[in-house]
Each structure stands twice: as C-alpha cells, then as structure tokens.
Design a protein around this motif. Structure first.
Motif, mmCIF file in Angstrom:
data_model
loop_
_atom_site.group_PDB
_atom_site.id
_atom_site.type_symbol
_atom_site.label_atom_id
_atom_site.label_comp_id
_atom_site.label_asym_id
_atom_site.label_seq_id
_atom_site.Cartn_x
_atom_site.Cartn_y
_atom_site.Cartn_z
ATOM 1 N N GLU A 1 33.913 43.761 18.245
ATOM 2 C CA GLU A 1 35.058 42.937 18.636
ATOM 3 C C GLU A 1 36.373 43.671 18.400
ATOM 4 O OE1 GLU A 1 36.836 38.456 17.750
ATOM 5 O OE2 GLU A 1 34.831 39.007 17.057
ATOM 6 N N ASP B 1 31.577 42.526 14.236
ATOM 7 C CA ASP B 1 33.005 42.625 13.920
ATOM 8 C C ASP B 1 33.582 43.945 14.450
ATOM 9 O OD1 ASP B 1 32.893 40.188 12.646
ATOM 10 O OD2 ASP B 1 32.713 41.033 10.634
ATOM 11 N N ARG C 1 26.245 41.201 11.513
ATOM 12 C CA ARG C 1 27.590 40.607 11.517
ATOM 13 C C ARG C 1 28.661 41.691 11.474
ATOM 14 N NH1 ARG C 1 25.210 36.609 8.189
ATOM 15 N NH2 ARG C 1 25.935 37.657 6.291
ATOM 16 N N HIS C 2 28.432 42.710 10.632
ATOM 17 C CA HIS C 2 29.406 43.794 10.534
ATOM 18 C C HIS C 2 29.503 44.542 11.862
ATOM 19 C CE1 HIS C 2 32.020 46.677 8.682
ATOM 20 N NE2 HIS C 2 31.184 47.687 8.908
#
Length: 474
Positions: free
Chosen positions: A230, A227, A223-224
């Motif tokens: 993105e 992020d 997930r990190h």
C-alpha cells in the motif's frame, strides 16, 4: 597482443559484443596495421574503413558499403559471417528500442557458427532484455545466466569485457529482485558495486538494504507485506509476501493463502513480472474455489480477467469476469458486486456492445461506494472516448458525437486525467468535423483542445494544435 597483430574480423566481432569506444579504436587500429600483412589487401582495408565511417553516422550504414566489402571477402567464410553479424549489430545499435527477437535470433545463430563466446553472450543479454520487456522474468534469467557463464572467463582474459559483465550483473540484480528473490539480488548487487555500477543500481538499493523478512507468523508477515504494498514499496512487499507464503504453506493455512497469493500476484504485476503474476493469480483462484472463499474469488477472477482482457485473451477473460460476478453476488456485498459489474462493463465494450456496457456501468456505479464509485466514474469517461472512437471508425458520426458530448460534460476541470481524456475527445470531434467539411467547427475544437493543453502545462502541444487550427480556419 596489439590490434594490428590480428586481422580485423576478430576486432570487429569484439566491438560488436562490447560496443565501447575502446573496442572501436582497437578495431580501427587492426585495419590500419593489416595491409599488407594477414592476407588483407589495401582495397579490403579501405572497404572496412568506409564501412566503419558509415557505421558511426546516424542510423544504419548504407547497404552499399556492406556490399563493397563483401566483394573483397567472398573467399573467407569467417569474414563473411563476421560482416553479417556486424550488420545485425548495426541494425540493433541503430534502433535499440525497436529491435526484435528475429534480430537477436539471427545474430545468435551467426555467433554460434563463428564460435565466438563474446558475441553469444551479447545476444543472450539482448534476449534477456526482450524477455524482460514481455514480462517473462523466468526466461530472462535463464538467458542472463547463460550470458554470465560465458562472460566471466572472457572478462578474466580481456579486461574490456568487464563492462559487458557489469551490464549482465546489473540486469541480474533487477531480474532477481522482481522475481522476489532479493537474497540473490543482493549478491548480484554486491558484485555490481565492486565493478563500479552502484549509481546504476541506485533505484533498487533502498529495497535491497531494507529489513529482511523475519518471524514465524504468516499472518504478521502478510499484514506487513500488505502495508508495504500500500505504501508503494513493492519489491519489499514481494519479499515479505514470499516469506508469508512459505510459512502459511508449511502449516497448510489455505484460508490465509487465498488472500495472500492474490496480493502477491498484484505485486508481481506492478513490478512487470507478468508471467509470475498470471501463474500466482491462477493458484489463488484455484484455492479460493476449493475453500469457497467468494470474496477473494471475486477479487482475483476480476483482476486476472481484466489482465487477460488487456492482453487480448478475450475468451478466457470473459469466463473469469463472469465467475467474478457470480462470486460477488454470492457475497451480497454491494461494493464487491459493483466492482464485478464494472469489470463486466469493460468486457462488453471490448465486444462492441456499447449500450449494454453503459447500462451495466451505470448500475455498477450506483451500487459502488467511495473509491470504487470514483474509479467507475473515470472508467465511464474512458468508455465514452472508446465508444466515440468506435463510432467514428464505422462512420456513425451521430453516435460518436453523442458520446463526445456526454464525455465532455462529465469532465472535471480540476482533474488532469479528465483533461487528457477531454483533449482526446476534442481531437476526435475535430476529425469528424473535418470529415464533414465543417472546417470552422474543426478549428474551434482544435483550439479548445489547445486550451486544455495549456492547463496541463504542455505549451508545445498547445502551439501545434493552434497552428493546425489556423490552417483549417483559413
């Protein structure tokens, strides 16, 4: 040892490897101090001087000055080979953005014949740069490591080679970073900074000095990484993806790896590491097939298919894009289907099947949501330009003009990217009108394109187009 104590071939090879002002001055002094010592005649020294003077000018030195020196050195294999390798260096230095692997291979072979480690390192560094441009970072690192092994002892014996060592270490920092090995990249960066190249590394330093991956949760790390990707922090994202991959692989978490590997391939692609991107996409696709993960299968087949289409591998691209469409339809998700259909439309146009391409794109755009619908609108605009150019090439002016009109109608006044396509459409129309001997209309099209350039702030291009329009409208 002073330059004049050793004949010019040594210093010419040294300069070819270093290309520094100091090395050039040493080469000049070596010629000045040679006659009548070292078996160098006044005539030979004069020929070397003329060559060096011609070398310093724009472009390559005239072949005549090489031939003139060649006449004086035919009995010395070392001098002949040195002159040949200097000529290769001249060719590369005169067009540093246009040299080819053939130039590098020729120079490297001559360096081997001469047994010159500095030259061998120089051509290995150039080979690494070419491999980097091709997106083959693994091969670039192999060439760079060979160069590094040669330059370290040379730099210890001759401080002038520290500059070449710096280039290798800076490139090594970049290559290791975009391969995802930021740990080694940091080691290279530390050495580059010690050698005085911190300013050159400035764009990489924020990523190298960022927080390093930690924790034992693959999901949290993934997930990190997402992020960071993105947010446009792609180098950091890649390091975190690799950390997440290691954790997920250790636990055989195939479900997580299906998405993770594809996202990691995206990061590699954004960084220009094309080979790693292709390989990682292939791994992700194979795992998605095993896991029957149709959502990610449609994503990664679509991405890889589009990439291969751009690279010219149409056959494999077609197989993957069709598989992406089948997988997308199995998901039943309208936006996923729209993405797959839009990618197939691009393939159909690449095949020259323009009408089918537009029909599929229209269908894809209707089923798309939000960002995808806007992306496909932009793609459709580009497709009008492609179809116009194709029609013009086959002299089907009626079809070309239809697509130009449709494209111009779809252009948004407040969108710079649209305006650039509008310029291309107008230039294509002007070309067709000129071929039809309708010079007044061609001039009007050029003036309309100039107005678009004015909106984009490119006054020079606008002025050039207006001048061209004036010549047509006489």
């Amino acid at each position: 040892m002073a330059p004049q104590d050793i004949a010019w071939p040594h210093w010419m090879r040294r300069f070819s490897a270093l290309a520094s002002e100091e090395a050039f001055n040493d080469l000049i002094w070596s010629v000045g101090g040679s006659p009548p010592y070292g078996g160098v005649s006044w005539e030979e020294a004069e020929a070397v001087y003329k060559l060096l003077k011609a070398y310093r000018g724009p472009g390559q030195a005239d072949p005549a000055v090489y031939e003139a020196l060649d006449d004086h050195i035919k009995d010395s294999p070392e001098k002949v080979l040195t002159l040949r390798v200097f000529q290769v260096h001249d060719r590369i230095a005169s067009a540093p953005q246009a040299f080819t692997s053939a130039d590098v291979d020729e120079g490297a072979a001559l360096a081997v014949q001469l047994g010159d480690e500095g030259l061998r390192a120089y051509f290995e560094l150039l080979d690494a740069q070419l491999r980097h441009q091709e997106g083959d970072i693994r091969s670039a690192l192999l060439a760079l490591n060979n160069a590094l092994a040669r330059i370290v002892p040379l730099a210890k014996a001759d401080s002038a080679f520290a500059s070449l060592l710096g280039k290798v270490v800076v490139n090594g920092t970049s290559y290791h970073a975009i391969s995802g090995d930021l740990q080694t990249a940091r080691q290279f960066a530390d050495l580059a900074i010690k050698l005085g190249f911190e300013a050159t590394l400035a764009p990489l330093l924020p990523a190298l000095r960022a927080d390093r991956p930690a924790g034992d949760s693959a999901q949290v790390a993934e997930r990190h990484a997402g992020d960071l990707l993105e947010a446009g922090r792609t180098l950091e994202a890649l390091e975190w993806f690799r950390h997440a991959e290691a954790l997920a692989s250790a636990r055989n978490d195939r479900a997580l790896l299906c998405g993770l590997l594809g996202d990691m391939a995206v990061a590699y692609r954004r960084l220009g590491n094309q080979r790693a991107s292709l390989e990682t996409y292939a791994r992700a696709i194979e795992l998605c097939r095993i896991q029957k993960d149709d959502v990610n299968l449609s994503r990664w087949c679509g991405n890889l298919g589009s990439l291969l289409l751009n690279l010219g591998d149409v056959r494999e691209a077609r197989v993957l894009l069709e598989e992406a469409s089948v997988a997308a339809h199995r998901t039943g998700e309208s936006d996923r289907i729209a993405i797959a259909e839009g990618n197939l439309a691009a393939m159909l146009q690449h095949d020259g099947r323009h009408q089918e391409a537009f029909e599929r794109m229209a269908s894809a755009r209707l089923g798309a949501e939000g960002p995808t619908r806007e992306a496909w609108r932009e793609r459709e605009l580009q497709m009008h330009l492609n179809a116009a150019i194709a029609g013009s090439k086959r002299h089907d002016h009626e079809v070309a003009l239809e697509h130009i009109a449709a494209g111009l109608e779809a252009v948004r006044a407040d969108d710079d990217d649209d305006q650039r396509i509008a310029v291309a459409l107008l230039l294509e129309r002007a070309k067709i009108e000129e071929e039809q001997n309708d010079l007044m209309s061609a001039a009007a099209s050029l003036n309309a394109a100039a107005e678009r350039f004015d909106r984009l702030g490119d006054k020079a291009a606008a002025t050039d187009l207006r001048a061209a329009a004036d010549r047509l409208d006489l």
